[in-house]
Motif scaffolding. Structure first.
Motif, PDB file in Angstrom:
ATOM      1  N   GLY A  11       0.788  -1.239   0.000  1.00  0.00           N
ATOM      2  CA  GLY A  11       0.000   0.000   0.000  1.00  0.00           C
ATOM      3  C   GLY A  11       0.812   1.277   0.000  1.00  0.00           C
ATOM      4  O   GLY A  11       0.249   2.366  -0.015  1.00  0.00           O
ATOM      5  N   CYS A  12       2.149   1.170   0.027  1.00  0.00           N
ATOM      6  CA  CYS A  12       2.975   2.383   0.078  1.00  0.00           C
ATOM      7  C   CYS A  12       3.375   2.799  -1.342  1.00  0.00           C
ATOM      8  O   CYS A  12       3.859   1.981  -2.121  1.00  0.00           O
ATOM      9  CB  CYS A  12       4.229   2.156   0.925  1.00  0.00           C
ATOM     10  SG  CYS A  12       5.259   3.634   1.041  1.00  0.00           S
ATOM     11  N   ASN A  13       3.154   4.074  -1.652  1.00  0.00           N
ATOM     12  CA  ASN A  13       3.467   4.586  -2.992  1.00  0.00           C
ATOM     13  C   ASN A  13       4.794   5.325  -3.059  1.00  0.00           C
ATOM     14  O   ASN A  13       5.159   5.849  -4.099  1.00  0.00           O
ATOM     15  CB  ASN A  13       2.371   5.565  -3.435  1.00  0.00           C
ATOM     16  CG  ASN A  13       1.209   4.847  -4.070  1.00  0.00           C
ATOM     17  OD1 ASN A  13       1.377   3.755  -4.607  1.00  0.00           O
ATOM     18  ND2 ASN A  13       0.038   5.434  -3.994  1.00  0.00           N
ATOM     19  N   THR A  22      12.613  -0.756   0.469  1.00  0.00           N
ATOM     20  CA  THR A  22      11.514   0.029   1.051  1.00  0.00           C
ATOM     21  C   THR A  22      11.865   1.515   1.045  1.00  0.00           C
ATOM     22  O   THR A  22      13.017   1.895   0.850  1.00  0.00           O
ATOM     23  CB  THR A  22      11.228  -0.359   2.519  1.00  0.00           C
ATOM     24  OG1 THR A  22      12.334   0.070   3.319  1.00  0.00           O
ATOM     25  CG2 THR A  22      10.996  -1.854   2.690  1.00  0.00           C
ATOM     26  N   CYS A  23      10.851   2.316   1.325  1.00  0.00           N
ATOM     27  CA  CYS A  23      11.093   3.744   1.527  1.00  0.00           C
ATOM     28  C   CYS A  23      11.702   3.948   2.917  1.00  0.00           C
ATOM     29  O   CYS A  23      11.761   3.008   3.729  1.00  0.00           O
ATOM     30  CB  CYS A  23       9.793   4.528   1.381  1.00  0.00           C
ATOM     31  SG  CYS A  23       8.626   4.269   2.732  1.00  0.00           S
ATOM     32  N   PHE A  24      12.101   5.164   3.183  1.00  0.00           N
ATOM     33  CA  PHE A  24      12.735   5.488   4.463  1.00  0.00           C
ATOM     34  C   PHE A  24      11.801   5.161   5.639  1.00  0.00           C
ATOM     35  O   PHE A  24      12.204   4.578   6.649  1.00  0.00           O
ATOM     36  CB  PHE A  24      13.100   6.982   4.455  1.00  0.00           C
ATOM     37  CG  PHE A  24      13.682   7.484   5.724  1.00  0.00           C
ATOM     38  CD1 PHE A  24      14.931   7.065   6.145  1.00  0.00           C
ATOM     39  CD2 PHE A  24      12.987   8.385   6.515  1.00  0.00           C
ATOM     40  CE1 PHE A  24      15.477   7.532   7.328  1.00  0.00           C
ATOM     41  CE2 PHE A  24      13.526   8.861   7.691  1.00  0.00           C
ATOM     42  CZ  PHE A  24      14.774   8.431   8.105  1.00  0.00           C
ATOM     43  N   GLN A  25      10.519   5.504   5.475  1.00  0.00           N
ATOM     44  CA  GLN A  25       9.584   5.320   6.588  1.00  0.00           C
ATOM     45  C   GLN A  25       9.320   3.846   6.899  1.00  0.00           C
ATOM     46  O   GLN A  25       8.965   3.508   8.021  1.00  0.00           O
ATOM     47  CB  GLN A  25       8.260   6.026   6.274  1.00  0.00           C
ATOM     48  CG  GLN A  25       8.392   7.540   6.346  1.00  0.00           C
ATOM     49  CD  GLN A  25       7.113   8.257   6.003  1.00  0.00           C
ATOM     50  OE1 GLN A  25       6.475   7.944   4.992  1.00  0.00           O
ATOM     51  NE2 GLN A  25       6.726   9.213   6.808  1.00  0.00           N
ATOM     52  N   HIS A  26       9.471   2.995   5.890  1.00  0.00           N
ATOM     53  CA  HIS A  26       9.222   1.572   6.124  1.00  0.00           C
ATOM     54  C   HIS A  26      10.513   0.761   6.225  1.00  0.00           C
ATOM     55  O   HIS A  26      10.489  -0.460   6.177  1.00  0.00           O
ATOM     56  CB  HIS A  26       8.322   1.005   5.016  1.00  0.00           C
ATOM     57  CG  HIS A  26       6.927   1.528   5.088  1.00  0.00           C
ATOM     58  ND1 HIS A  26       6.342   2.279   4.088  1.00  0.00           N
ATOM     59  CD2 HIS A  26       6.005   1.467   6.088  1.00  0.00           C
ATOM     60  CE1 HIS A  26       5.120   2.629   4.455  1.00  0.00           C
ATOM     61  NE2 HIS A  26       4.894   2.156   5.655  1.00  0.00           N
ATOM     62  N   ALA A  27      11.615   1.446   6.381  1.00  0.00           N
ATOM     63  CA  ALA A  27      12.898   0.739   6.500  1.00  0.00           C
ATOM     64  C   ALA A  27      13.026   0.116   7.885  1.00  0.00           C
ATOM     65  O   ALA A  27      12.475   0.626   8.862  1.00  0.00           O
ATOM     66  CB  ALA A  27      14.044   1.717   6.260  1.00  0.00           C
TER      67      ALA A  27
END
Ligand SMILES: [Zn+2]
Lengths: 196, 204
Positions: A11-13, A22-27
């Motif tokens: 769900g992350c764009n 992953t993006c930084f927030q989901h690392a």
């Protein structure tokens, strides 16, 4: 260009951090990613095609850096010295810049739209063809800069100085301006309204 | 994917060079003007132009074709069959192709011109004069403006906000920015029409 690889988190764009999935927030370990990014920037070589959004950077001397086709959107930059840096085709949209120095930078085709600038200085810079639309800027100085074709439309500017600037084709359409000065600048060549 | 931006002072238009990381066959979007700077950009990065994508037929996006076609053997893709008498491979709405290893989707978005195309390569949209930073393309009638707005809403706005927009004129932007800032996309907001005067303290 930075790799257009999206974050693998369901769900992350967001775009994934360069060389990560992953993006930084989901690392798993965002702290180390940020340190890695800061170290990369501090090397002061050409940083090309690098992506790390939502990063938080403070107290860095990034003067004389070269950034090409990078993405640092939604970042926070506090007390960063970007003086004499070269920034081309980079994306810093929706970021926050506090007390940052952009003295004599060259910015071409770069995007700072929707960002907030507090107490920043862009004096003596070439900010060409760059997107500052929708920014909120306060106590920020662009004096002695070439702002050819740069877009400040829909911006909110308070205590912002554009003294002795080249404003040819600069766009201030729908900008809200309080205590803004265009003294000695060719404001007649900028766009303040449109014929619809 | 490598992307380079070239600005033509003639026509104030943007040309984009798109190629693979290791050189070779490359794509040029909208060669509005072919000059030495653009040639150097192509050659210094070990590219040769094999494909040209035209967003529409207006001169500020196509005039460089004459010189370009003398240097490179190019295949031209456009929606209009009439581009300065060059042979054109017609691109239709909602079509797909693979050029130089890139998957490209094409969308017809009429309004600014009847042949206005938007090309999508990965997460980048090459929008020509359809959608630019803070504005939509100029139109000659209110009907064509409605048509343009409807097509943008139906075919462009559904892409996610991180989609990058490389327009034919002006600065790069993203769809997320345009959804928030572009007043042309907001039917109820109207711009100010104030005229600059020499008495304004901002300017003196
Ligand atoms: Zn994510």
């Amino acid at each position: 260009m930075f790799d257009f690889i999206r974050c693998s988190h369901p769900g992350c764009n967001e775009f994934a951090v360069t060389k990560y999935t992953t993006c930084f927030q989901h690392a798993e370990n965002p702290e180390s990613l940020q340190q890695e990014a800061a170290a990369k920037l501090l090397e002061k070589g050409i940083v090309g095609s690098y992506c790390l959004t939502h990063g938080e950077f403070s107290n860095l001397d990034l003067s004389k850096s070269s950034l090409y086709a990078c993405k640092f959107s939604h970042g926070t930059f506090q007390d960063i010295d970007f003086s004499d840096s070269y920034i081309q085709l980079c994306f810093f949209e929706f970021s926050t810049f506090i007390n940052c120095t952009f003295h004599e930078v060259t910015s071409k085709y770069s995007v700072f739209a929707g960002s907030e600038f507090r107490e920043c200085s862009f004096t003596g810079s070439d900010i060409l063809h760059s997107n500052f639309s929708g920014i909120t800027a306060s106590h920020t100085v662009f004096d002695d800069s070439d702002l050819y074709y740069t877009n400040f439309s829909s911006s909110k500017l308070s205590h912002v100085s554009f003294k002795d600037c080249n404003l040819k084709k600069a766009d201030f359409y729908l900008s809200e301006r309080q205590e803004v000065s265009f003294k000695y600048s060719n404001f007649e060549e900028a766009l303040f309204f449109r014929e619809n | 994917m490598k992307l380079f931006f070239h600005f033509s002072v003639i026509g104030f238009s943007n040309t984009y060079l798109i190629g693979n990381n290791d050189g070779g066959a490359a794509i040029l979007v909208d060669p509005g003007h072919m000059d030495l700077e653009l040639l150097k950009l192509i050659e210094d990065n070990n590219y040769y132009i094999k494909y040209v994508l035209l967003t529409h037929r207006h001169a500020s996006h196509t005039k460089g074709l004459k010189t370009l076609s003398k240097i490179y053997d190019v295949e031209i893709f456009a929606n209009s069959p009439h581009i300065h008498d060059f042979p054109v491979r017609i691109v239709s709405d909602d079509s797909h192709m693979n050029l130089a290893g890139f998957d490209i989707s094409a969308f017809l978005i009429p309004g600014h011109s009847s042949d206005s195309m938007v090309y999508k390569i990965s997460d980048a949209l090459f929008t020509g004069d359809v959608l630019m930073a803070g504005r939509i393309g100029s139109t000659s009638t209110s009907l064509s403006r409605s048509l343009l707005l409807r097509s943008i809403r139906e075919k462009i706005l559904p892409f996610d906000e991180n989609t990058i927009i490389f327009p034919g004129h002006g600065t790069p932007t993203t769809l997320g920015i345009e959804k928030i800032i572009n007043t042309d996309l907001m039917p109820h907001r109207h711009g100010s029409k104030h005229v600059l005067t020499g008495n304004n303290p901002e300017f003196s």
